[in-house]
Motif scaffolding. Sequence first.
Motif, PDB file in Angstrom:
ATOM      1  N   LEU A  28      18.192  45.357  58.708  1.00 30.80           N
ATOM      2  CA  LEU A  28      17.201  44.281  58.602  1.00 30.80           C
ATOM      3  C   LEU A  28      17.026  43.575  59.946  1.00 30.80           C
ATOM      4  O   LEU A  28      15.896  43.279  60.366  1.00 30.80           O
ATOM      5  N   PHE A  29      18.118  43.310  60.652  1.00 30.33           N
ATOM      6  CA  PHE A  29      18.037  42.645  61.964  1.00 30.33           C
ATOM      7  C   PHE A  29      17.333  43.542  62.992  1.00 30.33           C
ATOM      8  O   PHE A  29      16.522  43.070  63.788  1.00 30.33           O
ATOM      9  N   VAL A  30      17.673  44.835  62.981  1.00 33.99           N
ATOM     10  CA  VAL A  30      17.040  45.743  63.939  1.00 33.99           C
ATOM     11  C   VAL A  30      15.534  45.747  63.759  1.00 33.99           C
ATOM     12  O   VAL A  30      14.756  45.628  64.727  1.00 33.99           O
ATOM     13  N   ARG A  31      15.097  45.873  62.533  1.00 33.70           N
ATOM     14  CA  ARG A  31      13.660  45.913  62.283  1.00 33.70           C
ATOM     15  C   ARG A  31      12.988  44.572  62.581  1.00 33.70           C
ATOM     16  O   ARG A  31      11.848  44.525  63.053  1.00 33.70           O
ATOM     17  N   LEU A  32      13.720  43.460  62.307  1.00 35.75           N
ATOM     18  CA  LEU A  32      13.172  42.137  62.618  1.00 35.75           C
ATOM     19  C   LEU A  32      12.968  41.976  64.124  1.00 35.75           C
ATOM     20  O   LEU A  32      11.933  41.458  64.578  1.00 35.75           O
ATOM     21  N   LEU A  33      13.936  42.400  64.901  1.00 32.02           N
ATOM     22  CA  LEU A  33      13.829  42.286  66.349  1.00 32.02           C
ATOM     23  C   LEU A  33      12.679  43.139  66.877  1.00 32.02           C
ATOM     24  O   LEU A  33      11.925  42.710  67.768  1.00 32.02           O
ATOM     25  N   PHE A  89      23.862  43.011  69.117  1.00 33.84           N
ATOM     26  CA  PHE A  89      22.453  42.966  69.484  1.00 33.84           C
ATOM     27  C   PHE A  89      22.234  42.479  70.917  1.00 33.84           C
ATOM     28  O   PHE A  89      21.122  42.122  71.291  1.00 33.84           O
ATOM     29  N   SER A  90      23.314  42.455  71.713  1.00 31.69           N
ATOM     30  CA  SER A  90      23.261  42.126  73.143  1.00 31.69           C
ATOM     31  C   SER A  90      22.544  40.809  73.409  1.00 31.69           C
ATOM     32  O   SER A  90      21.567  40.737  74.168  1.00 31.69           O
ATOM     33  N   PRO A  91      23.001  39.709  72.792  1.00 27.41           N
ATOM     34  CA  PRO A  91      22.327  38.433  73.005  1.00 27.41           C
ATOM     35  C   PRO A  91      22.785  37.754  74.288  1.00 27.41           C
ATOM     36  O   PRO A  91      23.800  38.127  74.882  1.00 27.41           O
ATOM     37  N   GLU A  92      22.027  36.746  74.708  1.00 31.25           N
ATOM     38  CA  GLU A  92      22.456  35.805  75.738  1.00 31.25           C
ATOM     39  C   GLU A  92      22.943  34.552  75.017  1.00 31.25           C
ATOM     40  O   GLU A  92      22.225  33.994  74.192  1.00 31.25           O
ATOM     41  N   TRP A  93      24.149  34.117  75.378  1.00 33.29           N
ATOM     42  CA  TRP A  93      24.759  33.009  74.642  1.00 33.29           C
ATOM     43  C   TRP A  93      24.425  31.673  75.308  1.00 33.29           C
ATOM     44  O   TRP A  93      24.646  31.498  76.497  1.00 33.29           O
ATOM     45  N   GLU A  94      23.915  30.751  74.500  1.00 33.07           N
ATOM     46  CA  GLU A  94      23.591  29.411  74.987  1.00 33.07           C
ATOM     47  C   GLU A  94      24.494  28.389  74.286  1.00 33.07           C
ATOM     48  O   GLU A  94      24.563  28.381  73.055  1.00 33.07           O
ATOM     49  N   PRO A  95      25.188  27.543  75.032  1.00 30.79           N
ATOM     50  CA  PRO A  95      26.117  26.574  74.397  1.00 30.79           C
ATOM     51  C   PRO A  95      25.376  25.488  73.624  1.00 30.79           C
ATOM     52  O   PRO A  95      24.253  25.112  73.968  1.00 30.79           O
ATOM     53  N   ARG A  96      26.037  25.005  72.600  1.00 38.75           N
ATOM     54  CA  ARG A  96      25.533  23.879  71.815  1.00 38.75           C
ATOM     55  C   ARG A  96      26.656  22.848  71.701  1.00 38.75           C
ATOM     56  O   ARG A  96      27.829  23.209  71.557  1.00 38.75           O
ATOM     57  N   TYR A  97      26.281  21.576  71.734  1.00 41.40           N
ATOM     58  CA  TYR A  97      27.262  20.500  71.846  1.00 41.40           C
ATOM     59  C   TYR A  97      27.076  19.448  70.768  1.00 41.40           C
ATOM     60  O   TYR A  97      25.996  19.317  70.155  1.00 41.40           O
ATOM     61  N   THR A 134      16.658  47.327  72.623  1.00 42.99           N
ATOM     62  CA  THR A 134      16.343  48.702  72.280  1.00 42.99           C
ATOM     63  C   THR A 134      17.520  49.296  71.521  1.00 42.99           C
ATOM     64  O   THR A 134      18.666  48.841  71.663  1.00 42.99           O
ATOM     65  N   THR A 135      17.236  50.285  70.692  1.00 37.47           N
ATOM     66  CA  THR A 135      18.311  51.012  70.004  1.00 37.47           C
ATOM     67  C   THR A 135      18.672  52.292  70.738  1.00 37.47           C
ATOM     68  O   THR A 135      19.522  53.046  70.268  1.00 37.47           O
ATOM     69  N   ALA A 136      18.031  52.538  71.871  1.00 31.53           N
ATOM     70  CA  ALA A 136      18.317  53.744  72.639  1.00 31.53           C
ATOM     71  C   ALA A 136      19.586  53.551  73.457  1.00 31.53           C
ATOM     72  O   ALA A 136      20.036  52.427  73.698  1.00 31.53           O
ATOM     73  N   GLY A 137      20.161  54.645  73.875  1.00 30.85           N
ATOM     74  CA  GLY A 137      21.342  54.585  74.734  1.00 30.85           C
ATOM     75  C   GLY A 137      22.630  54.666  73.959  1.00 30.85           C
ATOM     76  O   GLY A 137      22.698  54.412  72.744  1.00 30.85           O
ATOM     77  N   LYS A 138      23.710  54.956  74.688  1.00 30.20           N
ATOM     78  CA  LYS A 138      25.020  55.126  74.080  1.00 30.20           C
ATOM     79  C   LYS A 138      25.555  53.831  73.504  1.00 30.20           C
ATOM     80  O   LYS A 138      26.219  53.819  72.452  1.00 30.20           O
ATOM     81  N   LYS A 139      25.263  52.711  74.173  1.00 31.30           N
ATOM     82  CA  LYS A 139      25.787  51.413  73.743  1.00 31.30           C
ATOM     83  C   LYS A 139      25.295  51.051  72.348  1.00 31.30           C
ATOM     84  O   LYS A 139      26.013  50.397  71.572  1.00 31.30           O
ATOM     85  N   VAL A 180      22.504  53.605  62.024  1.00 34.93           N
ATOM     86  CA  VAL A 180      22.235  52.830  60.803  1.00 34.93           C
ATOM     87  C   VAL A 180      20.741  52.846  60.486  1.00 34.93           C
ATOM     88  O   VAL A 180      20.326  53.055  59.339  1.00 34.93           O
ATOM     89  N   ALA A 181      19.904  52.618  61.510  1.00 38.13           N
ATOM     90  CA  ALA A 181      18.460  52.611  61.295  1.00 38.13           C
ATOM     91  C   ALA A 181      17.969  53.965  60.806  1.00 38.13           C
ATOM     92  O   ALA A 181      17.151  54.057  59.867  1.00 38.13           O
ATOM     93  N   ASN A 182      18.459  55.042  61.395  1.00 40.19           N
ATOM     94  CA  ASN A 182      18.029  56.391  60.982  1.00 40.19           C
ATOM     95  C   ASN A 182      18.445  56.670  59.546  1.00 40.19           C
ATOM     96  O   ASN A 182      17.696  57.289  58.776  1.00 40.19           O
ATOM     97  N   ARG A 183      19.646  56.216  59.158  1.00 39.67           N
ATOM     98  CA  ARG A 183      20.106  56.454  57.787  1.00 39.67           C
ATOM     99  C   ARG A 183      19.227  55.772  56.769  1.00 39.67           C
ATOM    100  O   ARG A 183      18.872  56.363  55.743  1.00 39.67           O
ATOM    101  N   PHE A 184      18.859  54.499  57.014  1.00 38.99           N
ATOM    102  CA  PHE A 184      18.022  53.771  56.061  1.00 38.99           C
ATOM    103  C   PHE A 184      16.620  54.363  55.998  1.00 38.99           C
ATOM    104  O   PHE A 184      15.992  54.385  54.932  1.00 38.99           O
TER     105      PHE A 184
END
Length: 880
Positions: free
Chosen positions: A785-790, A847-855, A671-676, A683-687
């Motif tokens: 672009l990322f915000v709208r894609l998500l 974008f507050s992702p969860e990180w998954e390791p790659r090897y 979500t784009t809501a909240g202080k975080k 950025v989204a509002n400006r575009f």
Amino acid sequence: MNTGKSALERFKILRLLLAVYRMRAVRALFPVLIIGLVYWEGQSELKRIHLGRTLHELRHVPAPDIAAMMGTALAAVTVMSAYDFLLKFHFRLRISTWTLIRYSWIANTFNNLIGFAGLAGAGLRTLLYKKSGIPAQTLTPAIVFLSPIMITGLSLLSWTVLLGLLPAHQLFMEHGWLRFAVWAMALYLPLFVVMQRSSLFAKWVNRGEGRTPWLTVGGSVGSSFLEWTGAGLTFWVIAHTMLGTADLRSVMSLYVVAAVAGILSMAPGGIGAFDLIALLGLQLLGNDGDQAMAALVIYRLFYYLVPWLIGLAFAALEIGLPAKKSASPHSGPLEAPLNLWQKAWGWPGQFGFLSDLGVWALGKLVLAAGLILLLSAATPELVYRLEFTEDLLSLPVMRVSHHLSVLIGFTLVLLSRGISLRIHRAYRLTGLLLVSGAVFAFTKGFDYEEAIFLLAVALLLWISRSRFYRISAPFSEQTAFLWGLGTALVAVLYGWLGSYSHHGFLKRLPPGLEPEWLQQHSHAAYTAAGGLVLSWLLVTLVAVLRPSRRARELGEPLNQARLAAFLEQETGNPLSHMLFLGDKRLFWAQDGRVLLAFAGVRDKLVVLGDPVGPKRLAEAAIGELRQEADKYGFSVVFYQVSPEYLPVYHEQGYRFFKLGEEAMVPLSAFTTAGKKNSDLRSVANRFVREGYVFEVADPPHSSELLEELRHISDEWLRRRAEKGYSLGWFKEDYLQLAPIALLREPDGAVVAFASLAPGYDGGITLSIDLMRHLKRSPNGTMDYLFVRLLEWAKEHGYVRFNLGNAPLSNVGHSTGSFREEKLAHLVFKRGGHWYGFSGLRRYKEKFSPEWEPRYLAYPTGLVLPVLTLDLVRLVSRPPE
């Protein structure tokens, strides 16, 4: 030589060297310093040595003398099996006598020649005994027990020198620093006895069974004493045979002092320091320098090289036989007696690394065969043999045989690599050349010794023929350069040796007499160049006229319809969509139920991601690809694999290196809501206020749209080449397979775009693929672009969105991490100037992702830094 230098000054030099030795950074230079010191002390004596005369002495040793010296040397090496009998007695090992003697010979001869402070012998003993079923909990303390024993015999002999039983006064007077070296070695024996009887040794090595019994301590010192006494007696027999007046006590004392210098130098076999001290000592005893040098060469040859070649043969037979004794289609009249002989010796079949050692040994035997042929051709044969051969054959036949021997010698040197790589065509050609070389060794000068050796190597190859299963092997430009440089060096040495020995031999002939058959040695440089060129042409023709086309066609090219149908039935992964780029070969394993996609770089096949298909079949599929790749000498590497499949790779013997982490955004929580998320919201509002329009275009895409996107892509690249393999690139056929997210200006012109990649997992995952924007695009363009894609992906029912990899992210931050991973962590923190690793992770953190390791999963035999360079080369390779 400065004879006025006092013993005190020399001692100060030695003490300085020992102080330098304590510095870890220069310990590798210590052998060089010891050899340099010896050379400095005796440079005047060394100047008296003439190579041509030394070669003449070597070529004129009578056959009975050779047999006596060889017999003594082989007996001395056999005596070294006392070490292994001591291990069998002390640790109650269940191993047969014949097996013990074979293992001892292999380990001791490799240790004599290669050394590495005893690591070569210890490593081979560990592998060989482990193959015989000795458990690790018994084997480890046994090897530790054996390591300090090896020089106790030399320490005991040092006491005999210091007490005057073996006189070395003359050598000490000329080179006073050697007295302190002998004292240091002598003091090792009491230290060893105290250590063996200590409670600490009883706890850690004797497994809590009490202090080492005095009988075992005596047996330990006795075993080592037998080794060093046997080596010393071999040295005396050779010196007495070659020099005639060598006294036993004087030569033995000389041998002990020279051996101490060799041990201090830590060079394999004490080479350099031992030889220089022994040479100087023999000259002090009144012997001719050339004859003394010949005696040293024969000692090295008979005590080190010949037993090692026998050890190579043992190793090749020990580990080179087929795992199952089944009937072979090539069975011949010798098959039955050979099988009986092998059964009597109890030689086993394949055993991991030892199998590689056996083929490596065969490769070195072939290399030795080539070098022996070249050495034989470079030095004049014995006169009576040439006269005998000339009576049987014509001089032109002898000359042709001589030149063909040179050609075969160079070709065998080249083919030895193919033997070590188990290539079947190299095995067949090598066998033919070995037999031919044996024939020409007879016809060029009745050199039956070389012929017997070549035929023995050919027999070993034939016995081990089942090991040569590879159809071909990669041959890179670097390999060609290094191998060409090495063989060119051999050619230069051959030409120099041939010319030198020719002129040295002529000096011993009456004036004006030069037999016609000797003229073939007078043009050794031309013969060397011709042999090198012709051997290279021969090997090149074999490689070019009979290419292994299947090596380039391993797997299949992209079949888009088959791949699409397969991904509809099986669960893919975030990398599966890149298989439609067509730059990878597709390997269909397990009857087409598992897919592995790879690209080749040098001698490696790099698989992108995890196997696609049922997980229960993954391990068998990986083994199937590895077996097929091994036929062509390729190693299989897996790039960007997930933690879920690590146990599968572990079962295949792979090692792992963490490449980074993948940013997976859980769409339900986005979500784009909240202080975080205030920055993203602003950025989204400006575009939106400025009239920018976001849309997702479904395929098929119009040619006008693709042309507009190509313009954006070309500007974004700024004439840089596209990267490939694990990265998408602008390819119209590929872009037609998935939706494209577009960001338009108020006037409708596209300012940025991002292609999407489905996860082929039932609509759960959607990934970003190709991202490009115009240079004039406003700040925050890609954020919007990322915000709208998500938001779009969330509206269309996707569960998570893959923002891609952050290389080296969260790698090597722990104190227990591997060195390579700690270095990667340093690059991650400090490498922003080149790539911006940490900046990329911080950007995706928005974008507050969860990180998954790659090897990276790679076989243990590969060197990680070299593999890393190959991967960089693969990813940076411009797409075709």
